[in-house]
Design a protein around this motif. Sequence first.
Motif: not given
Length: 297
Positions: A145-158, A228-235
Amino acid sequence: MLVDDVRRIAPKVLTEEQREFYFHNGYLLLEEVISSEWLGRLRTATDEMIERSRSISTPDSVFDLEPGHTAEVPRLRRVTSPVDQHPDYWRFARESILADIAADLVGPDVKFHHSKLNFKWARGGAEVKWHQDVQFWPHTNYSSLTFGTYLYDCSMDQAPLGVFPGSHQGELYNLYDADGIWTGALSDSDSAALPAGGEVYLPGPAGSVTVHNCRTLHCSAKNESDLGRPLLLNVYSAANSMPYTANPLPSSHAGEIVRGEPARWAVHDPRPCLMPPDWSGGDYTSLFVTQQREARR
């Protein structure tokens, strides 16, 4: 562990309702579960990676760059294996609540597989087409399973992560084209056949975490917003899930046990899995390069 075996162990972080939702739907959105301290450390590490990228003019084994990247205006698509690039990324993968959540979902013995830091740069961050993960790195069972961590707010626009609920219980798709070339994405015909309107998108405030099973169909659109929106992914996977193939994103931490104990027995799911190209020669670049059919730059 089978799902019924996991159910017999009381969760330590999740509620029973959250765990059952994941088992049934193949994904979770957990809002604001990452502490402000961790967010600060991860943002600082990410700023350092962006600064490092200014000296890079062409993609390499660490940095995947958007076309138009320059030292003055950096535009990253991915940092490969961030756990090997900055110690706080590995500390987060090993010590944070993520591994505890993984234990609630796959059983108490949890193994790390790989990580990546994907960027959706403002005004044009690349789309990610519909795909499933496990065909890139098949395992003996489907606990990964993959975890995605939003480092900043992520709206539908992003362009947040989109998933098809329940698709982890369905078929695995062919990620090769008609000529036998690996595309890392569903074909146009398979994508068109997905149920219209059945997808769910997962925006969230900073510190929110998405979780999806390795069989779950997912995508994200192009980011046309000004943010922008960085997404940190850990599996992660259950410790008893063993990879069949070379890791396309090799890491010095691949296979490390982050909760519980190593497995003495591998557990095999009888459902078959598509095999990817041979990544052992280091030929994999990134999902973006593959899906966008880019030549090596």
